[in-house]
Structures are given as structure tokens and as C-alpha cells.
Design an enzyme around this catalytic site. Structure first.
Site, PDB file in Angstrom:
ATOM      1  N   GLY A  46      10.270  -2.350   6.796  1.00 59.67           N
ATOM      2  CA  GLY A  46       9.005  -2.532   5.932  1.00 59.67           C
ATOM      3  C   GLY A  46       9.249  -1.761   4.784  1.00 59.67           C
ATOM      4  O   GLY A  46      10.044  -0.451   4.894  1.00 59.67           O
ATOM      5  N   GLN A  51       6.932   3.482  -2.381  1.00 57.62           N
ATOM      6  CA  GLN A  51       7.976   4.243  -1.779  1.00 57.62           C
ATOM      7  C   GLN A  51       9.224   4.273  -2.618  1.00 57.62           C
ATOM      8  O   GLN A  51      10.240   5.101  -2.512  1.00 57.62           O
ATOM      9  CB  GLN A  51       8.267   3.614  -0.408  1.00 57.62           C
ATOM     10  CG  GLN A  51       7.448   3.875   0.826  1.00 57.62           C
ATOM     11  CD  GLN A  51       7.974   3.353   2.149  1.00 57.62           C
ATOM     12  OE1 GLN A  51       7.508   2.152   2.304  1.00 57.62           O
ATOM     13  NE2 GLN A  51       8.540   4.229   2.764  1.00 57.62           N
ATOM     14  N   CYS A  88       9.096   6.123   9.520  1.00 54.92           N
ATOM     15  CA  CYS A  88       8.744   5.752   7.826  1.00 54.92           C
ATOM     16  C   CYS A  88      10.130   6.266   7.292  1.00 54.92           C
ATOM     17  O   CYS A  88      10.439   7.497   7.530  1.00 54.92           O
ATOM     18  CB  CYS A  88       7.448   6.463   7.539  1.00 54.92           C
ATOM     19  SG  CYS A  88       7.268   5.775   5.533  1.00 54.92           S
ATOM     20  N   LEU A  89      10.745   5.260   6.187  1.00 56.63           N
ATOM     21  CA  LEU A  89      11.859   5.578   5.388  1.00 56.63           C
ATOM     22  C   LEU A  89      11.366   6.990   4.626  1.00 56.63           C
ATOM     23  O   LEU A  89      12.560   7.575   4.186  1.00 56.63           O
ATOM     24  CB  LEU A  89      12.286   4.645   4.551  1.00 56.63           C
ATOM     25  CG  LEU A  89      12.922   3.381   5.321  1.00 56.63           C
ATOM     26  CD1 LEU A  89      13.187   2.187   4.531  1.00 56.63           C
ATOM     27  CD2 LEU A  89      13.902   3.817   6.371  1.00 56.63           C
ATOM     28  N   HIS A 130       0.976  -0.505   8.446  1.00 53.80           N
ATOM     29  CA  HIS A 130       1.803   0.580   8.004  1.00 53.80           C
ATOM     30  C   HIS A 130       2.015   0.584   6.524  1.00 53.80           C
ATOM     31  O   HIS A 130       1.622   1.410   5.708  1.00 53.80           O
ATOM     32  CB  HIS A 130       2.997   1.035   8.755  1.00 53.80           C
ATOM     33  CG  HIS A 130       3.857   1.896   8.201  1.00 53.80           C
ATOM     34  ND1 HIS A 130       4.424   3.010   9.166  1.00 53.80           N
ATOM     35  CD2 HIS A 130       4.561   2.208   7.079  1.00 53.80           C
ATOM     36  CE1 HIS A 130       5.179   3.784   8.280  1.00 53.80           C
ATOM     37  NE2 HIS A 130       5.417   3.247   6.991  1.00 53.80           N
ATOM     38  N   GLU A 131       2.697  -0.605   6.049  1.00 54.89           N
ATOM     39  CA  GLU A 131       2.860  -0.739   4.741  1.00 54.89           C
ATOM     40  C   GLU A 131       1.599  -0.998   3.646  1.00 54.89           C
ATOM     41  O   GLU A 131       1.715  -0.403   2.482  1.00 54.89           O
ATOM     42  CB  GLU A 131       3.721  -2.011   4.424  1.00 54.89           C
ATOM     43  CG  GLU A 131       5.028  -2.179   5.158  1.00 54.89           C
ATOM     44  CD  GLU A 131       6.096  -0.943   4.978  1.00 54.89           C
ATOM     45  OE1 GLU A 131       5.586  -0.242   4.136  1.00 54.89           O
ATOM     46  OE2 GLU A 131       6.711  -0.677   5.709  1.00 54.89           O
ATOM     47  N   HIS A 134       0.298   2.443   2.981  1.00 55.40           N
ATOM     48  CA  HIS A 134       1.235   3.082   1.719  1.00 55.40           C
ATOM     49  C   HIS A 134       0.474   2.762   0.471  1.00 55.40           C
ATOM     50  O   HIS A 134       0.522   3.795  -0.409  1.00 55.40           O
ATOM     51  CB  HIS A 134       2.609   2.485   1.745  1.00 55.40           C
ATOM     52  CG  HIS A 134       3.804   3.226   2.577  1.00 55.40           C
ATOM     53  ND1 HIS A 134       4.011   4.727   2.448  1.00 55.40           N
ATOM     54  CD2 HIS A 134       4.416   2.873   3.595  1.00 55.40           C
ATOM     55  CE1 HIS A 134       4.867   5.047   3.331  1.00 55.40           C
ATOM     56  NE2 HIS A 134       5.134   3.940   4.010  1.00 55.40           N
TER      57      HIS A 134
HETATM   58 NI    NI Z   1       6.571   3.751   5.622  1.00 55.00          NI
END
Ligand code: NI
Length: 163
Positions: A46, A51, A88-89, A130-131, A134
Site C-alpha cells: 500500500g 508518502q 511502512c515504506l 494503515h493507508e 497516513h
Molecule cells: Ni505506511
């Protein structure tokens, strides 16, 4: 399409609230395509627009069941709970144990501007939560009950393998 630079923890843009998307024009479509390409390039499940430095309420998700693009997503129902490991990236060095609803219902728009509803369980529910976090400036490390350093995890795996 283009791969965009992923912002990392410490950058202010990850802590701001993203704005609703109004008209879905060519720029929004291109952004969605770039977000998907960036997510696949990093083997992520995701990615949210903040991000890649864009404060718009857009996320892409693929938990192995195909690409989902959600514009202005809203969680309308949560059921159950489940604790699992999450990463998470934008927070590359650690993972954490995070409690999430087992099942969520989310309303969003697609790239054609059409409303749709998606129900997700398990990993998909986790990715949706999670997304969407963000978009509100929230990172999983804010919610994690336990943070685990990725290097430690690798060392533990090595130790186990060498037994
Ligand atoms: Ni993330």
C-alpha cells in the site's frame, strides 16, 4: 508513469492532514498511476499520497488481489480486532505489532469519480487502516504496541537458521 521519491519519517509532510480530492483530472490519474508504480517497485502492499509528498486523500493498495485505488476513502464500519506485524515504506528500519480491526468497511471514489464500497478482512483491513491513517498524519509507530528493529529480526532469523 514514473516512480516517485518516498518520504521518510521525520519529514513534515507525513504528519499533516491530507486534503479531499475535488475534480479527478489528468493530474490525479497520473498521480494514482505513479503511486501504484512506486508501490510495486518497492514491493509494498500500500501507499498513500503523503508518502510521495502530496497532501491529497488518495491511496493505492494491492495485497495480492489486484490494484485498488481509493480517492477520499472513509472507514464506515470496523469489526473485531487482530494484532499483527506491520511495516511502512516511510519507516524503513522497523516493524511493529499493531492492533487493527479484523474487518473494515470503506467508502471511496474510484478514478472515474464513482462511489464504491469495499469490505476487507485481515491483511486488506490492516492495509486500508494503515493507508487511511497516513491521510491523517498518523504512522503505525504511533499505534504499535511493540517496535522491532528489522536488523534484529534478521539476526534472529540467522541464529535460527544456523542452529
Ligand atoms: Ni505506511
Amino acid at each position: 508513469m514514473a516512480i516517485r521519491i518516498i518520504r521518510e519519517e521525520g519529514e513534515e509532510v507525513l504528519r499533516k492532514k491530507a486534503k479531499e480530492v475535488g475534480v479527478i483530472d489528468e493530474r490525479i490519474v497520473t498521480l494514482a498511476e505513479d503511486m501504484a508504480e512506486t508501490m510495486y517497485n518497492e514491493d509494498g502492499v500500500g501507499l498513500a499520497a503523503p508518502q510521495v509528498g502530496i497532501l491529497k486523500r488518495m491511496v493505492v493498495i494491492d495485497v495480492g488481489e489486484g490494484l485498488l485505488t481509493l480517492i477520499n476513502p472513509k472507514i464506515t464500519q470496523e469489526d473485531g480486532e487482530e494484532i499483527d506485524i506491520e511495516g511502512c515504506l516511510s519507516v524503513p528500519d522497523v516493524v511493529g505489532e499493531v492492533k487493527r480491526p479484523f474487518k473494515v468497511t470503506v467508502e471511496a471514489k474510484n478514478l472515474k469519480g464513482e462511489d464504491f464500497v469495499i469490505e476487507g478482512e485481515g491483511l486488506l483491513a490492516r492495509a486500508l487502516c494503515h493507508e487511511i491513517d497516513h491521510l491523517n498524519g498518523v504512522l503505525f509507530i504511533d499505534r504499535a504496541e511493540k517496535i522491532i528493529n528489522k536488523n534484529e529480526m534478521k539476526n534472529n532469523e540467522k541464529r535460527q537458521k544456523s542452529k
